[in-house]
Scaffold this motif. Structure first.
Motif, mmCIF file in Angstrom:
data_model
loop_
_atom_site.group_PDB
_atom_site.id
_atom_site.type_symbol
_atom_site.label_atom_id
_atom_site.label_comp_id
_atom_site.label_asym_id
_atom_site.label_seq_id
_atom_site.Cartn_x
_atom_site.Cartn_y
_atom_site.Cartn_z
ATOM 1 N N PRO A 24 6.744 -4.131 -7.762
ATOM 2 C CA PRO A 24 5.765 -5.148 -7.362
ATOM 3 C C PRO A 24 4.540 -4.515 -6.700
ATOM 4 O O PRO A 24 4.553 -3.348 -6.326
ATOM 5 C CB PRO A 24 6.542 -6.004 -6.366
ATOM 6 C CG PRO A 24 7.493 -5.042 -5.749
ATOM 7 C CD PRO A 24 7.878 -4.081 -6.854
ATOM 8 N N ASP A 25 3.510 -5.320 -6.526
ATOM 9 C CA ASP A 25 2.295 -4.893 -5.832
ATOM 10 C C ASP A 25 2.649 -4.574 -4.383
ATOM 11 O O ASP A 25 3.181 -5.413 -3.655
ATOM 12 C CB ASP A 25 1.266 -6.019 -5.901
ATOM 13 C CG ASP A 25 -0.069 -5.654 -5.270
ATOM 14 O OD1 ASP A 25 -0.168 -4.588 -4.618
ATOM 15 O OD2 ASP A 25 -1.019 -6.433 -5.427
ATOM 16 N N GLY A 26 2.370 -3.357 -3.957
ATOM 17 C CA GLY A 26 2.703 -2.911 -2.613
ATOM 18 C C GLY A 26 1.951 -3.624 -1.513
ATOM 19 O O GLY A 26 2.388 -3.637 -0.366
ATOM 20 N N ARG A 27 0.806 -4.238 -1.830
ATOM 21 C CA ARG A 27 0.044 -4.960 -0.804
ATOM 22 C C ARG A 27 0.720 -6.264 -0.439
ATOM 23 O O ARG A 27 0.687 -6.683 0.714
ATOM 24 C CB ARG A 27 -1.378 -5.226 -1.293
ATOM 25 C CG ARG A 27 -2.187 -3.937 -1.456
ATOM 26 C CD ARG A 27 -3.469 -4.201 -2.161
ATOM 27 N NE ARG A 27 -3.116 -4.606 -3.536
ATOM 28 C CZ ARG A 27 -3.985 -4.821 -4.496
ATOM 29 N NH1 ARG A 27 -5.264 -4.710 -4.250
ATOM 30 N NH2 ARG A 27 -3.592 -5.152 -5.703
ATOM 31 N N THR A 28 1.344 -6.914 -1.408
ATOM 32 C CA THR A 28 2.014 -8.184 -1.127
ATOM 33 C C THR A 28 3.507 -7.999 -0.845
ATOM 34 O O THR A 28 4.127 -8.872 -0.243
ATOM 35 C CB THR A 28 1.838 -9.168 -2.301
ATOM 36 O OG1 THR A 28 2.339 -8.560 -3.491
ATOM 37 C CG2 THR A 28 0.385 -9.537 -2.474
ATOM 38 N N ASN A 29 4.077 -6.880 -1.282
ATOM 39 C CA ASN A 29 5.499 -6.580 -1.057
ATOM 40 C C ASN A 29 5.631 -5.150 -0.551
ATOM 41 O O ASN A 29 5.957 -4.253 -1.322
ATOM 42 C CB ASN A 29 6.293 -6.759 -2.347
ATOM 43 C CG ASN A 29 6.259 -8.175 -2.851
ATOM 44 O OD1 ASN A 29 6.837 -9.068 -2.250
ATOM 45 N ND2 ASN A 29 5.550 -8.392 -3.937
ATOM 46 N N PRO A 30 5.392 -4.913 0.731
ATOM 47 C CA PRO A 30 5.435 -3.541 1.239
ATOM 48 C C PRO A 30 6.829 -2.915 1.199
ATOM 49 O O PRO A 30 6.957 -1.702 1.218
ATOM 50 C CB PRO A 30 4.932 -3.665 2.679
ATOM 51 C CG PRO A 30 5.128 -5.103 3.033
ATOM 52 C CD PRO A 30 5.049 -5.882 1.768
ATOM 53 N N GLU A 109 1.883 8.086 -1.341
ATOM 54 C CA GLU A 109 0.639 7.337 -1.505
ATOM 55 C C GLU A 109 0.545 6.102 -0.619
ATOM 56 O O GLU A 109 -0.529 5.676 -0.268
ATOM 57 C CB GLU A 109 0.430 6.952 -2.966
ATOM 58 C CG GLU A 109 1.396 5.909 -3.464
ATOM 59 C CD GLU A 109 1.216 5.619 -4.928
ATOM 60 O OE1 GLU A 109 1.167 4.430 -5.270
ATOM 61 O OE2 GLU A 109 1.124 6.558 -5.715
ATOM 62 N N SER A 110 1.686 5.536 -0.220
ATOM 63 C CA SER A 110 1.621 4.312 0.577
ATOM 64 C C SER A 110 2.175 4.483 1.981
ATOM 65 O O SER A 110 2.139 3.544 2.769
ATOM 66 C CB SER A 110 2.408 3.205 -0.127
ATOM 67 O OG SER A 110 3.788 3.487 -0.086
#
Length: 128
Positions: A24-30, A109-110
């Motif tokens: 999933p998108d890491g911004r909405t699902n860290p 990266e995150s």
């Protein structure tokens, strides 16, 4: 084949709710747990029409805390080794389940920590 859905349901039953079948998108699902098919081995078809298919499912656990990533990965591996992963819609018959030990994976990266392992599953399908 409902294998990934069954695996996700088993994790949900154990309290792991952030399970996805794609990253999933890491911004909405860290934080998340991802289940994804790996490259399968070759099918084997027997004389009686039974087909055996070895499958590999890669499990990735991404967490803010490395301790949480490790614990969640270990819990998920234990769940897959000890609970039935039989099909709910009859799309396969389960022959065997084996796992690799969870291990840390490089992820920078995150700023999250990633642990992963593989689940090796042999399924059987009878056509006659």
């Amino acid at each position: 084949m409902d294998l990934l859905e069954v695996m996700g349901k088993r994790l949900g039953d154990a309290g792991i709710s952030d399970v996805f079948l794609t990253m999933p998108d890491g911004r909405t699902n860290p934080e998340c747990v991802v289940l994804a098919f790996g490259i399968p081995d070759r099918k084997v078809t027997y004389f009686d029409g039974t087909e055996s298919t070895p499958l590999r499912v890669t499990v990735l656990v991404k967490r803010v805390s490395e301790y949480d990533a490790m614990n969640t990965a270990q819990l998920a591996e234990r769940i897959f080794k000890t609970t039935p992963l039989d099909s709910e819609d009859g799309s396969y018959d389960l022959d065997s389940v084996d796992t690799t030990p969870p291990r840390p994976l490089p992820w920078d990266e995150s700023g999250r920590f990633l642990w992963g392992f593989d689940v090796y599953i042999d399924t059987r399908k009878e056509f006659f």
